[in-house]
Enzyme design. Structure first.
Site, mmCIF file in Angstrom:
data_model
loop_
_atom_site.group_PDB
_atom_site.id
_atom_site.type_symbol
_atom_site.label_atom_id
_atom_site.label_comp_id
_atom_site.label_asym_id
_atom_site.label_seq_id
_atom_site.Cartn_x
_atom_site.Cartn_y
_atom_site.Cartn_z
ATOM 1 N N ARG A 1 0.830 -1.198 0.000
ATOM 2 C CA ARG A 1 0.000 0.000 0.000
ATOM 3 C C ARG A 1 0.872 1.258 0.000
ATOM 4 N NH1 ARG A 1 -3.610 -1.579 5.172
ATOM 5 N NH2 ARG A 1 -1.551 -2.388 5.759
ATOM 6 N N LYS B 1 1.500 2.173 7.445
ATOM 7 C CA LYS B 1 1.849 1.397 8.635
ATOM 8 C C LYS B 1 2.762 2.194 9.556
ATOM 9 C CE LYS B 1 0.779 -2.052 9.687
ATOM 10 N NZ LYS B 1 -0.385 -2.332 10.572
ATOM 11 N N TYR C 1 -1.389 4.424 10.623
ATOM 12 C CA TYR C 1 -1.767 3.425 11.626
ATOM 13 C C TYR C 1 -0.573 3.238 12.550
ATOM 14 C CZ TYR C 1 -5.797 2.120 8.744
ATOM 15 O OH TYR C 1 -6.967 2.129 8.036
ATOM 16 N N HIS D 1 -0.918 1.669 16.253
ATOM 17 C CA HIS D 1 -1.065 0.491 17.129
ATOM 18 C C HIS D 1 0.006 0.485 18.221
ATOM 19 C CE1 HIS D 1 -4.095 -1.005 14.393
ATOM 20 N NE2 HIS D 1 -3.245 -0.938 13.389
ATOM 21 N N GLU E 1 -6.270 4.698 13.651
ATOM 22 C CA GLU E 1 -7.190 3.755 14.289
ATOM 23 C C GLU E 1 -7.894 4.314 15.520
ATOM 24 O OE1 GLU E 1 -3.170 2.811 16.213
ATOM 25 O OE2 GLU E 1 -3.895 3.355 14.208
ATOM 26 N N ARG F 1 -25.520 -6.199 18.741
ATOM 27 C CA ARG F 1 -24.843 -6.603 17.510
ATOM 28 C C ARG F 1 -25.246 -8.021 17.123
ATOM 29 N NH1 ARG F 1 -23.910 -4.549 13.639
ATOM 30 N NH2 ARG F 1 -22.421 -6.145 13.027
ATOM 31 N N ALA G 1 -6.624 -9.526 15.247
ATOM 32 C CA ALA G 1 -6.301 -8.587 16.325
ATOM 33 C C ALA G 1 -4.814 -8.561 16.658
ATOM 34 C CB ALA G 1 -7.105 -8.939 17.576
ATOM 35 N N ASP H 1 -2.365 -7.002 15.435
ATOM 36 C CA ASP H 1 -1.711 -5.695 15.454
ATOM 37 C C ASP H 1 -1.951 -4.951 16.759
ATOM 38 O OD1 ASP H 1 -4.368 -5.093 15.017
ATOM 39 O OD2 ASP H 1 -4.064 -4.201 13.040
ATOM 40 N N ASN I 1 -0.372 -6.977 8.799
ATOM 41 C CA ASN I 1 -0.786 -6.053 7.735
ATOM 42 C C ASN I 1 -1.443 -6.821 6.589
ATOM 43 O OD1 ASN I 1 1.821 -7.138 7.112
ATOM 44 N ND2 ASN I 1 2.180 -5.528 5.620
#
Length: 367
Positions: free
Chosen positions: A15, A75, A94, A96, A118, A203, A268, A270, A300
């Site tokens: 990306r 990233k 992002y 994290h 995020e 949900r 999950a 990351d 990723n």
């Protein structure tokens, strides 16, 4: 403002932080855009397309970082990139950070303003810049899991849909947010038997109505997890606590009760992963076994469908980038409480409570 777009260097990360259309929008708004040479090639965007959009092609990442004030990435920076950051930079990507004390420390030392895609919130409390990548990762988790269930990949040798007279594979999804809902959609569409476990009963009600009894919904109790996980052929971790470490819902002991050749895809990862046996892997070396259970834990995942991912990401990040480039980060922080939640580090301080909690650091409110 000078906006820099370096080439991503994380393993198999194709990306890029900005499409040529995004570069054009910034150029037309009066900003200078610097794009590292070949930064867009992995996503199918040529240097010439960026030039035609008004961007300048720069020969090295070091020059991009040196000249730009606003750095747009996909990233989190690798440690080799952290040395290029300084107090005058605004880093928008992002991050994290809750899963990496080392990266948090390096960015604090640089005194960069670090804004995490995020954790930026929209007015309705949703996470607009996390949603598209979570949706893609959720869809991919089933596609990837189905592949690794093949015997030649080390799996149980199952076709997800089964066949007439042969039962389908059992897919268990932990979490029913964006990732989990996307995984349920694809797994159901492929004909699997699906169980989804979630804390929020509303949900589950929505999913139950949507699929008209074709899936099993269970409230997230320890008993539900203990009963469902050992029967899973494909277990998908899709738990999110915004900006914080993911809770460990599945123990090593429970993984040991799964059948040999079952597959775990922990989306999950990351944020530290929601399964005790999770550890980050790369696209070059994506899987490992624990107690005969195959684990796929690439942090990723959307990076290998970059044309789709880069377009979807720019669609949601560009409005924020344009605001920051026009007004500067401080005015946007003061005027937009949701954007303010995206600022994880500022002037060497940790300004995101979840990151501070994860690493035992002092939390400093922005206002």
């Amino acid at each position: 403002m000078i906006v820099g777009v370096p080439r991503e260097i994380k393993d198999h990360e194709y990306r890029v932080g900005l499409t040529p259309d995004g570069a054009r929008a910034l150029h037309q708004a009066g900003h200078q855009v610097l794009v590292e040479i070949s930064a867009g090639e992995g996503s199918g965007f040529t240097d010439e397309e960026y030039r035609q959009a008004g961007a300048s092609i720069i020969q090295s990442a070091a020059e991009v970082f040196e000249r730009a004030a606003l750095i747009i990435k996909v990233k989190e920076p690798l440690l080799s990139e952290c040395r290029l950051l300084h107090a005058g930079h605004i880093l928008f990507t992002y991050l994290h950070l809750a899963s990496s004390a080392e990266l948090t420390k390096k960015l604090m030392e640089s005194r960069v303003t670090a804004i995490a895609y995020e954790t930026v919130e929209a007015k309705d409390g949703t996470l607009p810049m996390l949603r598209p990548m979570s949706d893609i990762a959720g869809r991919m988790s089933v596609q990837i899991g189905a592949r690794y269930l093949e015997k030649t990949q080390g799996g149980r040798g199952l076709l997800l849909s089964g066949m007439p007279g042969v039962e389908p594979a059992h897919v268990v999804v932990l979490g029913a947010g964006v990732v989990g809902s996307a995984a349920v959609r694809i797994a159901t569409g492929m004909g699997a038997r699906v169980t989804v476990i979630n804390l929020d009963l509303e949900r589950l009600r929505i999913l139950d109505e949507q699929y008209q009894g074709r899936i099993v919904t269970r409230a997230a109790t320890q008993a539900a997890i203990e009963e469902s996980v050992p029967t899973a052929d494909l277990l998908i971790g899709a738990v999110l606590v915004a900006g914080a470490r993911a809770p460990k819902l599945v123990s090593r002991r429970l993984v040991g009760r799964m059948r040999k050749g079952a597959v775990i895809v922990d989306v999950a990862v990351d944020q530290g992963g929601c399964i005790e046996t999770t550890k980050p892997t790369t696209h070059s070396d994506p899987v490992y076994f624990v107690d005969g259970v195959l684990h796929y834990c690439v942090a990723n995942m959307p990076g290998i469908v970059p044309r789709t991912s880069t377009g979807a990401l720019t669609n949601v990040t560009l409005p924020y980038v344009l605001r920051v480039a026009a007004d500067g980060v401080e005015p946007v922080m003061r005027s937009d409480a949701g954007f303010r939640k995206g600022v994880n580090l500022y002037n060497g301080d940790v300004t995101c409570p979840a990151v501070a909690d994860a690493h035992g650091l002092r939390f400093t409110p922005l206002i």
